[in-house]
Write a protein that holds these residues in place. Structure first.
Motif, short mmCIF file in Angstrom:
data_model
loop_
_atom_site.label_atom_id
_atom_site.label_comp_id
_atom_site.label_asym_id
_atom_site.label_seq_id
_atom_site.Cartn_x
_atom_site.Cartn_y
_atom_site.Cartn_z
N GLU A 26 -0.97 -2.92 7.05
CA GLU A 26 -0.63 -1.72 7.82
C GLU A 26 -0.87 -1.97 9.31
OE1 GLU A 26 -2.89 1.46 6.14
OE2 GLU A 26 -1.95 1.20 4.18
N SER B 47 0.86 -1.18 0.00
CA SER B 47 0.00 0.00 0.00
C SER B 47 0.89 1.24 0.00
CB SER B 47 -0.92 0.00 1.22
OG SER B 47 -0.16 0.23 2.39
N ASP B 48 0.28 2.40 -0.16
CA ASP B 48 1.04 3.64 -0.22
C ASP B 48 1.73 3.98 1.11
OD1 ASP B 48 0.31 3.98 -2.85
OD2 ASP B 48 -1.46 5.19 -2.36
N ASN B 49 1.17 3.50 2.23
CA ASN B 49 1.71 3.84 3.54
C ASN B 49 2.82 2.91 4.00
OD1 ASN B 49 -0.17 5.88 3.65
ND2 ASN B 49 -1.67 4.64 4.73
#
Length: 102
Positions: free
Chosen positions: A96, A57-59
């Motif tokens: 995450e 994911s982007d995080n």
């Protein structure tokens, strides 16, 4: 022994119920973790690096995703072979949350 059981009935009952709840919750969490994983069959040309890039994911950094893949698939190196099945997170939120809870 009968006197002990009679005097401590409620304490023993409480301990038994607590033990059962513990077993149920442990089982519930382990099933939940399995449902948040998907199996991916490695294709020719796939690398851990490419799969990490595709499924992260982007995080999450790509390096964190690579470490996750290596840890959850018992890989010492980043080498994978075509036909090999590896586990990946099914959802970005799941990954995450797992990384945040370390």
């Amino acid at each position: 022994m009968k006197n002990f059981l009679t005097n401590n009935f409620f304490s023993l009952l409480f301990i038994g119920v607590a033990f059962l709840f513990t077993l149920v919750f442990i089982n519930a969490f382990s099933v939940d973790k399995q449902e948040n994983l998907i199996e991916v069959t490695v294709k020719p040309g796939d690398t851990v690096w490419n799969l990490a890039k595709k499924y992260k994911s982007d995080n999450i950094s790509q390096k964190e995703m690579i470490n996750w893949i290596k840890k959850h698939n018992n890989l010492d190196l980043e080498k994978i072979k075509p036909g090999q099945t590896i586990l990946l997170p099914n959802s970005h939120n799941n990954l995450e949350n797992q990384l945040a809870s370390k």
